[in-house]
Motif scaffolding. Structure first.
Motif, PDB file in Angstrom:
ATOM      1  N   SER A   4     -93.501  27.238 -50.733  1.00  0.00           N
ATOM      2  CA  SER A   4     -92.093  27.238 -51.041  1.00  0.00           C
ATOM      3  C   SER A   4     -91.338  28.589 -50.532  1.00  0.00           C
ATOM      4  O   SER A   4     -91.848  29.677 -50.729  1.00  0.00           O
ATOM      5  N   GLN A   6     -88.986  31.288 -50.749  1.00  0.00           N
ATOM      6  CA  GLN A   6     -88.332  32.018 -51.571  1.00  0.00           C
ATOM      7  C   GLN A   6     -87.835  33.347 -50.917  1.00  0.00           C
ATOM      8  O   GLN A   6     -87.706  33.333 -49.817  1.00  0.00           O
ATOM      9  N   THR A  24     -87.655  35.656 -55.591  1.00  0.00           N
ATOM     10  CA  THR A  24     -87.451  34.759 -56.471  1.00  0.00           C
ATOM     11  C   THR A  24     -88.639  33.973 -56.885  1.00  0.00           C
ATOM     12  O   THR A  24     -89.629  33.904 -55.957  1.00  0.00           O
ATOM     13  N   ARG A  25     -88.654  33.253 -58.118  1.00  0.00           N
ATOM     14  CA  ARG A  25     -89.850  32.617 -58.288  1.00  0.00           C
ATOM     15  C   ARG A  25     -89.571  30.857 -58.231  1.00  0.00           C
ATOM     16  O   ARG A  25     -88.787  30.510 -58.427  1.00  0.00           O
ATOM     17  N   PRO A  26     -90.492  30.214 -57.583  1.00  0.00           N
ATOM     18  CA  PRO A  26     -90.703  28.891 -57.235  1.00  0.00           C
ATOM     19  C   PRO A  26     -90.290  28.059 -58.335  1.00  0.00           C
ATOM     20  O   PRO A  26     -90.848  28.409 -59.439  1.00  0.00           O
ATOM     21  N   GLU A  27     -89.415  27.171 -58.469  1.00  0.00           N
ATOM     22  CA  GLU A  27     -89.340  26.268 -59.775  1.00  0.00           C
ATOM     23  C   GLU A  27     -90.455  25.685 -60.159  1.00  0.00           C
ATOM     24  O   GLU A  27     -91.169  25.031 -59.408  1.00  0.00           O
ATOM     25  N   GLY A  28     -90.590  25.818 -61.617  1.00  0.00           N
ATOM     26  CA  GLY A  28     -91.768  25.265 -62.182  1.00  0.00           C
ATOM     27  C   GLY A  28     -93.149  25.862 -61.947  1.00  0.00           C
ATOM     28  O   GLY A  28     -94.200  25.387 -62.443  1.00  0.00           O
ATOM     29  N   ASP A  61     -88.705  36.162 -64.840  1.00  0.00           N
ATOM     30  CA  ASP A  61     -87.922  35.290 -64.065  1.00  0.00           C
ATOM     31  C   ASP A  61     -88.235  35.434 -62.520  1.00  0.00           C
ATOM     32  O   ASP A  61     -88.142  34.243 -61.657  1.00  0.00           O
ATOM     33  N   THR A  92     -97.749  27.672 -54.311  1.00  0.00           N
ATOM     34  CA  THR A  92     -97.569  27.397 -55.528  1.00  0.00           C
ATOM     35  C   THR A  92     -99.034  27.126 -56.453  1.00  0.00           C
ATOM     36  O   THR A  92     -98.728  26.631 -57.548  1.00  0.00           O
TER      37      THR A  92
END
Length: 247
Positions: A4, A6, A24-28, A61, A92
């Motif tokens: 992902s 980021q 930033t943190r990958p969604e999910g 977050d 991920t």
């Protein structure tokens, strides 16, 4: 596994060749505290991946990592130079053998780290699980020079009855100049801390650092009645070897 894209959101130097960075943190994306992920850069279009333990907790977050910069290292030499706002690619899928589930519950949990091997222990110390399973958590962090004691202020502020922080610096004047593994093996560690001698029936050990420390400590523990966690079952010590000596 998919990567992902980021963004690097901050960087903080600790020593000339050691720094923290956040992304930033990958969604999910979910992980267990103490695990690592593979991340990388594409300086010339082709991904250069390396495994990194996650310093932050699963509640945060953003993702936080601790890195050493190796001169001419395929990844870290670039990572040390990139600015905030730059892209970074994060796998991920997380894994690792330094979660609380990788040792049996017990009395005292000893975490022995060298250099950036501190990273997974920061995640565990910042969360509550280890303190729920053990009466006391003891972190021994060994480095060559004082500036490499990343997160020292945070760890000293946490030092108390439930958490004991033992920094050692091997190439400068410092209260502890012995390697943490030597302090552990000799019994000096528990004497200094006024704790009972380590006991494989009651205490647990996690190892994360340079390959020599990992090997020497693993051999010492097994020779003294300790059992390493592996595919056969959960033992009373565990070691992470997947991401030392990053380059």
């Amino acid at each position: 596994m998919p990567y992902s894209e980021q963004t690097i959101t901050s960087k903080r130097p600790w020593a000339e060749n050691i720094f923290t960075f956040t992304t930033t943190r990958p969604e999910g994306f979910e992980f267990k505290n103490g695990e690592f992920v593979t991340l990388g850069l594409r300086p010339e279009g082709k991904l250069i991946p390396r495994a990194y333990s996650i310093v932050s907790t699963n509640d945060d977050d953003q993702l936080e990592f601790l890195s050493i910069a190796v001169p001419d290292g395929p990844l870290t030499s670039h990572l040390a130079q990139v600015d905030t706002g730059s892209s970074i690619w994060i796998n991920t899928k997380s894994t690792g053998s330094l979660t609380v589930n990788h040792v049996q519950p017990g009395r005292h949990l000893y975490m022995l780290a060298t250099g950036t091997g501190l990273a997974p222990f920061m995640s565990l110390i910042r969360s509550s699980e280890a303190f729920e399973q053990f009466e006391r958590v003891i972190l021994i962090h060994s480095v060559r020079h004082t500036p490499a004691l990343a997160y020292r202020d945070e760890l000293e502020a946490r030092h108390g009855d439930e958490f004991l922080y033992v920094p050692t610096v091997t190439r400068e004047d410092f209260p502890n100049t012995a390697r943490g593994a030597d302090l552990f093996r000799s019994g000096q560690l528990t004497e200094q801390l006024d704790l009972p001698p380590v006991d494989p029936k009651q205490d647990r050990v996690m190892l994360c650092g340079n390959p020599q420390m990992n090997r020497d400590m693993s051999e010492h523990l097994e020779q003294h009645g300790w059992t390493m966690t592996n595919y056969k079952g959960v033992g009373n010590f565990t070691v992470e070897q997947a991401f030392v000596h990053q380059n």
